[in-house]
Design a protein around this motif. Sequence first.
Motif: not given
Length: 237
Positions: A156-184
């Motif tokens: 993940l670190i390797k990939l992120n380091n490469i992505v950060n050098t590119r223009t128009d790159k995608y960005k991470n806004e948030a992540f949920i470490r899931v511990n509960n669910a409903y309906g799936m």
Amino acid sequence: MKKTTLGYKSALISGAITCALLSQYTQAQTIGVFGLFKTQSEGIQKKSIEKLEKQVATMDCILRREGKILAVQGDYNTPTVNGFFLLECRQDFLRNSQSQIVIKELRNSIDHLALIEGSINQFGRLGLAKPGNNNSYIFKLSDYNNSAPERRNNDLIKLNNIVNTRTDKYKNEAFIRVNNAYGMKRPDEVVVIYYDSVESGERFRANNKNQEIMALIGKFNKDHLTRAGYSIAKSNR
């Protein structure tokens, strides 16, 4: 919403399917609730979301994102949906007694409701508090095989380091470490990824220099995931 595996929609997904989990976030950790659902019309969706926003405010929750699911891909068995929302709460939502009332009323107006909950980490100066209505979103649901956690983080670190050098790159806004669910079935994680616009995503994928990133993403999924699902979305806020 039908699943898609070919053409433009599939390409939109392929450029943003992982997250650098070791990035720093500025907000205190809270609870994220990611909701998926289907409605018969935009009018019904709007009324359902407006009512939901008022109800969850009494539960110390804020509606951060909501809008349309445009396409889905992957091998995760998500319900057939065309809408989503993302709440940020100060305490568990699904374990709150009030949530059962909210869920019951939601199910009276929408179909295929699924809720995924867990601690949420946010990235960037403002995180989810920053408006996202101009962004092109991708929500990734993942199950990890946990066969090599240390190598997974290094990849993940390797990939992120490469992505950060590119223009128009995608960005991470948030992540949920899931511990509960409903309906799936409960995934291990939900990652919120975005391009600044649909156009920036198109430019990123059209750049031949980024094929290295696509290959690394594919290898990461093969090496570290048992399954993954992706939802392309447009947020109203």
